[in-house]
Design an enzyme around this catalytic site. Structure first.
Site, PDB file in Angstrom:
ATOM      1  N   PRO A   6      35.652  35.464  38.661  1.00  0.00           N
ATOM      2  CA  PRO A   6      35.439  36.431  37.579  1.00  0.00           C
ATOM      3  C   PRO A   6      34.951  37.799  38.025  1.00  0.00           C
ATOM      4  CG  PRO A   6      33.663  34.812  37.632  1.00  0.00           C
ATOM      5  CD  PRO A   6      34.688  34.351  38.609  1.00  0.00           C
TER       6      PRO A   6
ATOM      7  N   TYR B 112      27.111  46.040  38.942  1.00  0.00           N
ATOM      8  CA  TYR B 112      27.433  45.049  39.961  1.00  0.00           C
ATOM      9  C   TYR B 112      26.478  45.265  41.135  1.00  0.00           C
ATOM     10  CZ  TYR B 112      31.830  43.920  37.604  1.00  0.00           C
ATOM     11  OH  TYR B 112      32.761  43.496  36.691  1.00  0.00           O
TER      12      TYR B 112
ATOM     13  N   HIS C 124      34.103  51.415  27.845  1.00  0.00           N
ATOM     14  CA  HIS C 124      33.358  51.719  29.068  1.00  0.00           C
ATOM     15  C   HIS C 124      34.219  52.586  29.984  1.00  0.00           C
ATOM     16  CE1 HIS C 124      29.902  48.580  29.226  1.00  0.00           C
ATOM     17  NE2 HIS C 124      30.113  49.006  27.994  1.00  0.00           N
TER      18      HIS C 124
ATOM     19  N   TYR D  40      40.367  47.853  38.822  1.00  0.00           N
ATOM     20  CA  TYR D  40      39.489  47.350  37.755  1.00  0.00           C
ATOM     21  C   TYR D  40      40.072  47.630  36.370  1.00  0.00           C
ATOM     22  CZ  TYR D  40      35.057  45.829  35.745  1.00  0.00           C
ATOM     23  OH  TYR D  40      34.083  45.126  35.067  1.00  0.00           O
TER      24      TYR D  40
ATOM     25  N   LYS E  13      39.551  39.752  35.708  1.00  0.00           N
ATOM     26  CA  LYS E  13      41.009  39.728  35.648  1.00  0.00           C
ATOM     27  C   LYS E  13      41.603  38.548  34.873  1.00  0.00           C
ATOM     28  CE  LYS E  13      42.077  43.439  37.733  1.00  0.00           C
ATOM     29  NZ  LYS E  13      41.096  44.091  36.890  1.00  0.00           N
TER      30      LYS E  13
END
Length: 391
Positions: free
Chosen positions: A293, A201, A72, A385, A297
């Protein structure tokens, strides 16, 4: 039994550590309280940072990941019916992430350990770590109906928050930092292709939602729910209806529905135990720290811990210096606290609190608008991220 490194726990951290030590010519024994089937089917994380991907490849555990994993190059943020894509490689100098479930990482590492590595004992329950403050610690454990002792030079506790390793650190030497959130995630697995090719998200006044996936044919989705929610209190149609509300956009994007095969609720908390070392005992992964979550991480932090330990022990083997081992806790905690910060920022930006005011809602939208409008803010999210350095 006797070995150089006794590893408690055969999750991804313990298994990867065993592999790294094997490749460095250092012997170890892994003790796992559950059976193999449980470890290989325990649903957990699914996002691997660039550093984790690189480590698995270098360790010889990346072949199936590269064949079946889903690379991704970004995520999509949704808010106020708007859509904004964060392009990871463009913002980080080429870094990205991989969608590859923890269960699959464990399967790969277990197969390698059983084929090439040292002993891996399933259904071997660690009862206590003894002599942690000496040069000869041991792990007392129960296996095949009898108690035994594993004598070690070092013990690494990869046995999670409820394990025995952390209990061997004297309370008077311990500092604990934690935060419990008043909400959790209702997660589902569904037999339907993902409705988007990257993670989404979504921040909504009704609550957060996440669109993820496990494969091209299996979707993983989450809804923010009150803490303590029973997953079975939500009907399947009710879940899909709520997901549609929270993912709603101003264009013609649609959420595809399918049969739900699994439901569960994940609590949300932040936790750090300091120090991460006591004498010859080293803590790694959830035994030392937990993150909500939202930032993806947890598994990646555990990988950072065991990479740090393996490098430090290899350095001692090569040079005779314990300098890096002595710095283990400090080194790991620098990365841990950056991950805690990132996960907290993502969580508070995307999850409306139960007592949120209109002012709070507008602040969340302002934070998201800032990311969409500022390359610097967007790059900060992308760097966090895709992962903080393992050095």
């Amino acid at each position: 039994m006797r070995t150089t490194v006794g590893i408690i726990g055969a999750g991804p951290a313990g298994l990867l550590l065993a592999r790294l030590l094997h490749n460095a010519g250092i012997d170890s024994v892994v003790l796992e309280s559950r059976d193999r089937a449980y470890v290989e089917h325990r649903q957990r994380a699914g996002i691997l940072e660039q550093g984790t991907v690189d480590v698995l490849r270098a360790a010889g555990a990346g072949e199936r990941m590269d064949r079946e994993g889903l690379p991704h190059d970004g995520i999509e943020l949704r808010y106020d019916k708007k859509r904004h894509r964060v392009d990871f490689p463009a913002l980080t100098g080429g870094r990205s992430v991989m969608v590859y479930a923890q269960t699959e990482v464990c399967k790969d590492l277990i197969a390698l350990q059983l084929k090439e590595g040292g002993p891996l004992l399933f259904e071997a329950e660690a009862l206590a770590v003894e002599g942690a403050d000496t040069d000869g610690p041991s792990v007392r454990f129960r296996h095949e109906g009898r108690e035994d002792v594993l004598e070690c030079r070092y013990v690494v506790g990869c046995d999670g928050f409820w394990g025995v390793a952390r209990q061997a650190v004297p309370a008077e030497l311990t500092q604990v930092f934690e935060r419990t959130y008043p909400f959790g995630w209702l997660g589902i697995l569904a037999d339907v292709p993902p409705s988007h090719d990257e993670l989404v998200y979504a921040r909504h006044d009704r609550g957060f939602a996440l669109l993820s996936m496990r494969s091209p044919s299996v979707s993983r989705l989450y809804l923010q729910v009150p803490a303590g929610t029973d997953a079975e209190s939500w009907g399947d149609d009710e879940i899909w209806d709520e997901l549609e509300r929270r993912f709603e956009t101003a264009d013609d994007w649609r959420l595809e529905r399918g049969p739900i095969t699994q439901k569960s609720v994940t609590p949300m908390r932040s936790y750090v135990h300091e120090p991460m070392r006591y004498g010859s005992l080293f803590l790694a992964g959830d035994a030392a720290h937990i993150v909500p979550p939202t930032g993806a991480k947890g598994l990646n932090l555990a990988v950072g811990d065991v990479v740090t330990f393996a490098r430090a022990l290899s350095y001692e083997k090569e040079t005779g210096s314990a300098e890096l081992l002595d710095a283990y806790s400090e080194t790991c905690l620098r990365r841990v606290w950056q991950a805690e910060r990132f996960s907290y920022d993502m969580t508070t930006m995307l999850h409306p609190a139960p007592d949120a005011t209109p002012f709070d809602h507008r602040l969340q939208l302002a934070r998201l608008e800032r990311i969409a409008a500022s390359r610097a803010a967007e790059a900060d999210l992308a760097e966090g991220y895709t992962g903080f350095p393992l050095d």
